[in-house]
Design a protein around this motif. Structure first.
Motif, PDB file in Angstrom:
ATOM      1  N   ILE A  67       0.626  -1.012  -0.010  1.00  0.00           N
ATOM      2  CA  ILE A  67       0.385  -0.358   0.008  1.00  0.00           C
ATOM      3  C   ILE A  67       0.969   0.923   0.039  1.00  0.00           C
ATOM      4  O   ILE A  67       0.887   2.037  -0.758  1.00  0.00           O
ATOM      5  CB  ILE A  67      -1.416   0.594   0.853  1.00  0.00           C
ATOM      6  N   GLN A  68       2.223   1.475   0.634  1.00  0.00           N
ATOM      7  CA  GLN A  68       3.041   2.915   0.539  1.00  0.00           C
ATOM      8  C   GLN A  68       3.529   2.635  -0.749  1.00  0.00           C
ATOM      9  O   GLN A  68       3.344   3.517  -0.599  1.00  0.00           O
ATOM     10  CB  GLN A  68       3.587   1.978   2.315  1.00  0.00           C
ATOM     11  N   ASN A  69       4.014   1.823  -0.901  1.00  0.00           N
ATOM     12  CA  ASN A  69       4.845   1.353  -2.155  1.00  0.00           C
ATOM     13  C   ASN A  69       3.819   2.104  -3.369  1.00  0.00           C
ATOM     14  O   ASN A  69       3.770   3.160  -4.141  1.00  0.00           O
ATOM     15  CB  ASN A  69       4.994   0.696  -2.658  1.00  0.00           C
ATOM     16  N   GLY A  70       2.368   1.415  -3.439  1.00  0.00           N
ATOM     17  CA  GLY A  70       1.630   1.652  -4.206  1.00  0.00           C
ATOM     18  C   GLY A  70       1.168   3.710  -4.456  1.00  0.00           C
ATOM     19  O   GLY A  70       0.815   4.462  -5.392  1.00  0.00           O
ATOM     20  N   LEU A  71       0.363   4.188  -2.837  1.00  0.00           N
ATOM     21  CA  LEU A  71       0.470   5.272  -2.825  1.00  0.00           C
ATOM     22  C   LEU A  71       1.627   6.434  -3.199  1.00  0.00           C
ATOM     23  O   LEU A  71       1.115   7.395  -3.351  1.00  0.00           O
ATOM     24  CB  LEU A  71      -0.199   5.532  -1.882  1.00  0.00           C
ATOM     25  N   SER A  72       2.686   6.095  -2.878  1.00  0.00           N
ATOM     26  CA  SER A  72       3.666   7.187  -2.849  1.00  0.00           C
ATOM     27  C   SER A  72       4.413   7.712  -4.449  1.00  0.00           C
ATOM     28  O   SER A  72       4.963   8.526  -4.649  1.00  0.00           O
ATOM     29  CB  SER A  72       4.999   6.736  -2.638  1.00  0.00           C
ATOM     30  N   SER A  73       3.684   6.674  -5.257  1.00  0.00           N
ATOM     31  CA  SER A  73       3.556   7.019  -6.521  1.00  0.00           C
ATOM     32  C   SER A  73       2.822   9.063  -7.127  1.00  0.00           C
ATOM     33  O   SER A  73       2.945   9.353  -8.222  1.00  0.00           O
ATOM     34  CB  SER A  73       3.318   5.719  -8.288  1.00  0.00           C
ATOM     35  N   ASN A  74       2.190   8.999  -6.588  1.00  0.00           N
ATOM     36  CA  ASN A  74       1.209  10.102  -6.899  1.00  0.00           C
ATOM     37  C   ASN A  74       0.662  11.198  -5.313  1.00  0.00           C
ATOM     38  O   ASN A  74       0.228  10.512  -4.448  1.00  0.00           O
ATOM     39  CB  ASN A  74      -0.703   9.403  -7.479  1.00  0.00           C
ATOM     40  N   SER A  75       0.665  12.126  -5.303  1.00  0.00           N
ATOM     41  CA  SER A  75       0.679  12.693  -4.466  1.00  0.00           C
ATOM     42  C   SER A  75      -0.872  13.114  -3.638  1.00  0.00           C
ATOM     43  O   SER A  75      -0.747  13.565  -2.856  1.00  0.00           O
ATOM     44  CB  SER A  75       1.881  14.120  -4.663  1.00  0.00           C
ATOM     45  N   ASN A  76      -1.445  13.127  -4.946  1.00  0.00           N
ATOM     46  CA  ASN A  76      -3.091  12.712  -4.433  1.00  0.00           C
ATOM     47  C   ASN A  76      -3.457  12.060  -3.737  1.00  0.00           C
ATOM     48  O   ASN A  76      -3.444  11.464  -4.910  1.00  0.00           O
ATOM     49  CB  ASN A  76      -3.594  13.756  -5.753  1.00  0.00           C
ATOM     50  N   ALA A  77      -3.649  12.167  -2.765  1.00  0.00           N
ATOM     51  CA  ALA A  77      -4.202  10.603  -1.935  1.00  0.00           C
ATOM     52  C   ALA A  77      -5.402  10.012  -2.477  1.00  0.00           C
ATOM     53  O   ALA A  77      -5.161   9.238  -2.869  1.00  0.00           O
ATOM     54  CB  ALA A  77      -4.698  11.215  -0.441  1.00  0.00           C
ATOM     55  N   ALA A  78      -6.692  10.737  -3.279  1.00  0.00           N
ATOM     56  CA  ALA A  78      -7.417  10.270  -3.939  1.00  0.00           C
ATOM     57  C   ALA A  78      -7.467   9.915  -5.179  1.00  0.00           C
ATOM     58  O   ALA A  78      -7.360   8.367  -5.280  1.00  0.00           O
ATOM     59  CB  ALA A  78      -8.303  11.648  -4.259  1.00  0.00           C
ATOM     60  N   LYS A  79      -6.370  10.069  -5.809  1.00  0.00           N
ATOM     61  CA  LYS A  79      -5.970   9.696  -7.375  1.00  0.00           C
ATOM     62  C   LYS A  79      -5.163   7.923  -7.019  1.00  0.00           C
ATOM     63  O   LYS A  79      -5.438   7.185  -7.302  1.00  0.00           O
ATOM     64  CB  LYS A  79      -5.578  11.065  -7.906  1.00  0.00           C
TER      65      LYS A  79
END
Lengths: 186, 186
Positions: A67-79
């Motif tokens: 999850i952490q790695n997957g979310l790090s690619s985009n600064s906008n949380a929703a996107k």
DNA sequence: GTTATTATAACGACTGGTCTATATAACGTC
DNA sequence: GACGTTATATAGACCAGTCGTTATAATAAC
């Protein structure tokens, strides 16, 4: 480090993700992992409950990291969360609907049957919720909202995986991604 | 009509809700239901898969009815669904976290293991989604949105039940209710 | 007397768990 | 380095019990 031990744990994760706690036998773990049965009770003298507890926790840590790695690619949380869930949908599909939600089945089967496994499941789910929560905090959500939405996202993703695996289609997860984005964007 | 048959089916529903498909033995069903053991293969000659398929479908129908009744008390869909989920939270708590989500465990365990049970699960989930969808249609949502939100709500509620049973607390479900209302009210 | 239902026992396969025997690695002492 | 000693790890036969299933016999209902 011990190779056989890791093999046993990883095999347990995979099998229980597919068919749950009661559906996974020790003999099957032994056979699938290639590890000898003698090693099983050497590394896990407390038996199936111990193996399962450790496997659940390992699954939780691995998933939280993803999850952490997957979310790090985009600064906008929703996107970021939207895209991450689309990736889960692909993953569930490409596994032939055998993978996704390594905790769900075990958590449900043992919620009132094994204090030890239930405790491991709780710990694992908290890792997932926290991973979402921290992304939301970075994105400017208040502490309370980040915490509650972390729970909400975890629930929705879990439920989406159940439906996707049941329907043999990634679409329920994609729908979940779409409306989660709506909720997080407002 | 046959009393023993209904008893067997209802007991199967209850046991599998708590501990899943593989965790529920036929002997346990016979013992718990009080039905005569000879009757089991008389009424269900195709064995455990048949009993489970019928039990899953019965669960689905009963749950869909409960959704319809639960939502009928309030004309506003967002409010009705919110309150309905709060009721589920209470129900999960008062069952000692053994009840809620009669399909989840079975659906996950058998998604890739039994075509017959998987088919029953799919049918059952469709009943739930449709129940939500129809309430949304009545409330003025477009057909597409009602359908997608029906899926979304089902996923979120399922996931919320998993978390609530795992954490031994109704709060995850209450959080799910809160943010679902936000989403549906906009 | 025919059919529907229930009872009982047994089947082979498998369950989680235990046991003993053997092999391999680790380590201090000479 | 070579030695014996001690832990670690592998190997699989084995246990009592349970699994889902089947076969057959007894009973009840009409």
């Amino acid at each position: 480090m011990s190779n056989a031990r890791e093999h046993i744990l990883q095999t347990t994760c995979d099998l229980m993700e597919k068919q749950g706690y009661y559906g996974t036998g020790l003999n099957e773990i032994v056979k699938e992992s290639g590890a000898p049965k003698g090693s099983l009770y050497h590394y896990f003298p407390e038996g199936k409950e111990q193996i399962t507890s450790e496997a659940v926790l390992q699954s939780g840590k691995a998933t939280a990291e993803r999850i952490q790695n997957g979310l790090s690619s985009n600064s906008n949380a929703a996107k970021a969360i939207h895209d991450f869930i689309l990736n889960i949908a692909d993953h569930v599909e490409s596994s032939g609907f055998a993978a996704g939600s390594p905790l769900t089945a075990v958590a449900m089967e043992t919620a009132t049957k094994s204090e030890r496994i239930n405790s491991a499941c709780r710990e694992a789910y908290t890792l997932l919720e926290t991973a979402f929560k921290e992304k939301l905090l970075e994105s400017g959500f208040t502490k309370l909202k980040a915490e509650e939405l972390g729970t909400f996202i975890t629930a929705t993703v879990e439920g989406g995986i159940i439906l996707s695996r049941t329907y043999h289609s990634g679409n329920p997860l994609r729908t979940a991604a779409k409306y989660l984005k709506v909720l997080l964007s407002q």
